[in-house]
Design an enzyme around this catalytic site. Structure first.
Site, PDB file in Angstrom:
ATOM      1  N   ARG A 103       0.881  -1.184   0.000  1.00 56.41           N
ATOM      2  CA  ARG A 103       0.000   0.000   0.000  1.00 56.41           C
ATOM      3  C   ARG A 103       0.905   1.216   0.000  1.00 56.41           C
ATOM      4  O   ARG A 103       1.701   1.405   0.922  1.00 56.41           O
ATOM      5  CB  ARG A 103      -0.907  -0.002   1.238  1.00 56.41           C
ATOM      6  N   HIS A 130      -7.445   0.743  -6.339  1.00 52.52           N
ATOM      7  CA  HIS A 130      -7.635  -0.107  -5.157  1.00 52.52           C
ATOM      8  C   HIS A 130      -8.340  -1.397  -5.601  1.00 52.52           C
ATOM      9  O   HIS A 130      -9.498  -1.642  -5.257  1.00 52.52           O
ATOM     10  CB  HIS A 130      -8.480   0.650  -4.124  1.00 52.52           C
ATOM     11  N   GLN A 133     -10.252  -3.998  -3.196  1.00 51.02           N
ATOM     12  CA  GLN A 133     -11.564  -3.591  -2.690  1.00 51.02           C
ATOM     13  C   GLN A 133     -12.663  -3.969  -3.682  1.00 51.02           C
ATOM     14  O   GLN A 133     -13.768  -4.329  -3.298  1.00 51.02           O
ATOM     15  CB  GLN A 133     -11.582  -2.081  -2.441  1.00 51.02           C
ATOM     16  N   ASP A 218     -17.191   7.312  -1.537  1.00 52.57           N
ATOM     17  CA  ASP A 218     -15.935   7.171  -0.795  1.00 52.57           C
ATOM     18  C   ASP A 218     -15.629   8.542  -0.183  1.00 52.57           C
ATOM     19  O   ASP A 218     -16.291   9.539  -0.524  1.00 52.57           O
ATOM     20  CB  ASP A 218     -14.823   6.729  -1.777  1.00 52.57           C
ATOM     21  N   CYS A 258     -16.187   1.717   0.729  1.00 56.32           N
ATOM     22  CA  CYS A 258     -15.053   0.861   1.083  1.00 56.32           C
ATOM     23  C   CYS A 258     -14.639   1.011   2.541  1.00 56.32           C
ATOM     24  O   CYS A 258     -13.975   0.142   3.080  1.00 56.32           O
ATOM     25  CB  CYS A 258     -13.885   1.140   0.146  1.00 56.32           C
ATOM     26  N   ARG A 286     -13.440  -8.623   2.066  1.00 55.23           N
ATOM     27  CA  ARG A 286     -12.020  -8.387   1.782  1.00 55.23           C
ATOM     28  C   ARG A 286     -11.232  -9.637   2.138  1.00 55.23           C
ATOM     29  O   ARG A 286     -10.346 -10.072   1.395  1.00 55.23           O
ATOM     30  CB  ARG A 286     -11.495  -7.194   2.598  1.00 55.23           C
TER      31      ARG A 286
END
Ligand code: CP
Ligand code: NVA
Length: 301
Positions: A103, A130, A133, A218, A258, A286
């Site tokens: 990340r 991402h 996700q 988001d 998310c 996840r």
């Protein structure tokens, strides 16, 4: 050469669909208490240049449930944080561990790392994408409403990393995506262009949400944009997902985020805590979808 998962476009759509079926199988096995320690002594290196709750815990738990192990690496206490070149770090780490997740900020960093890695590299979020996700989001949609192919999805807010991965998901899973952003906050032009007529860019959130099967949002300021928080709060103030906005979607439309969420900013508390909000299942998935991904990367290549 190792196979990497840096964006959703790294696997073909048949493989992605297979992964999601396997994710649900692994979930059922875990619920039934069936042993699935398929990867004893396999080690995952986890490089985090940004904060995380879900990503760290899901990957670490996944490796433990597979009978393996995960090593958390932060720039605060590794040589990466003191300027050791990415290429050298990739060469060294990939001689010791079996799989690596990263990340970080610039997407280019993870591409450079992957180029020099002997083992699979997973994108656990960059400024640009991402993809992990999206595995969880699509799994969650399939579990609640069946195949997402041909459905309509609305993205409300910032044209950010999550939005980019939604655009790629629209290509791979064949759904229509309407994106409503303020001027100047649209997703990357080249990524939009690749999606052709699957993606529509709009300004008005109501137009985007009208008649859709799924509404997604988001945070307005992503990690690394902390300095812009106040200004973004002003720019995005008409982009909150509220009950009034959800009311123009299909009556059985789902809501996803998310997480972490800011109630009262991008989403109102009533929406995120409503019955058609599937954010907790989305977070749980996840774990299951990444287990399917790890299994694929460790065994197929
Ligand atoms: N959704 C997500 O990636 O959460 P974390 O930042 O907690 O990992
Ligand atoms: N867009 C958000 C996603 C967090 C999981 C960020 O990059 O901070």
């Amino acid at each position: 050469m190792a196979l990497h998962f840096l964006t959703l476009m790294d696997l073909d759509n048949t493989t992605l669909r297979g992964l999601l079926r396997r994710a649900s199988e692994l979930k059922a096995m875990q619920y039934a208490g069936k042993d699935h320690a398929y990867f004893p002594r396999r080690i995952m290196g986890m490089i985090f240049d940004k904060s995380s709750t879900r990503t760290r815990v899901s990957f670490e738990t996944a490796m433990a449930q597979f009978g393996g192990h995960a090593i958390f690496l932060s720039p605060r206490d590794t040589q990466l944080g003191r300027g050791e070149p990415i290429e050298d770090s990739a060469r060294v780490l990939s001689r010791m561990v079996d799989i690596i997740m990263i990340r970080t900020f610039e997407h280019n960093k993870i591409e450079r790392f992957a180029e020099f890695s002997r083992v699979p590299v997973i994108n656990a979020l960059t400024d640009q994408y991402h993809p992990c996700q999206l595995l969880a989001d699509i799994q969650t949609y399939h579990e609640h409403r069946g195949d997402i192919a041909g459905r309509h999805v609305a993205w409300i807010g910032d044209g950010n990393n999550m939005c980019h991965s939604y655009i790629e998901a629209a290509i791979q899973f064949d759904f229509q995506l309407r994106i409503a952003t303020p001027a100047g906050y649209e997703p990357n032009h080249d990524i939009v262009k690749r999606a052709g007529d699957r993606v529509t860019l709009l300004r008005d959130p109501r137009e985007a949400v009208h008649g859709t099967d799924l509404v997604v949002t988001d945070v307005w300021a992503s990690m690394g944009q902390e300095d812009e928080q106040a200004q973004r709060r002003r720019v995005f103030c008409n982009y909150q997902v509220t009950p009034a906005l959800m009311a123009v979607a299909k009556p059985d439309a789902l809501f996803m985020h998310c997480l972490p969420a800011h109630r009262g900013e991008e989403v109102s508390a009533e929406v995120i805590d409503a019955a058609n909000s599937v954010v907790w299942e989305e977070a749980e998935n996840r774990l299951h979808s990444q287990k399917a991904l790890i299994e694929y990367l460790l065994t197929k290549h």
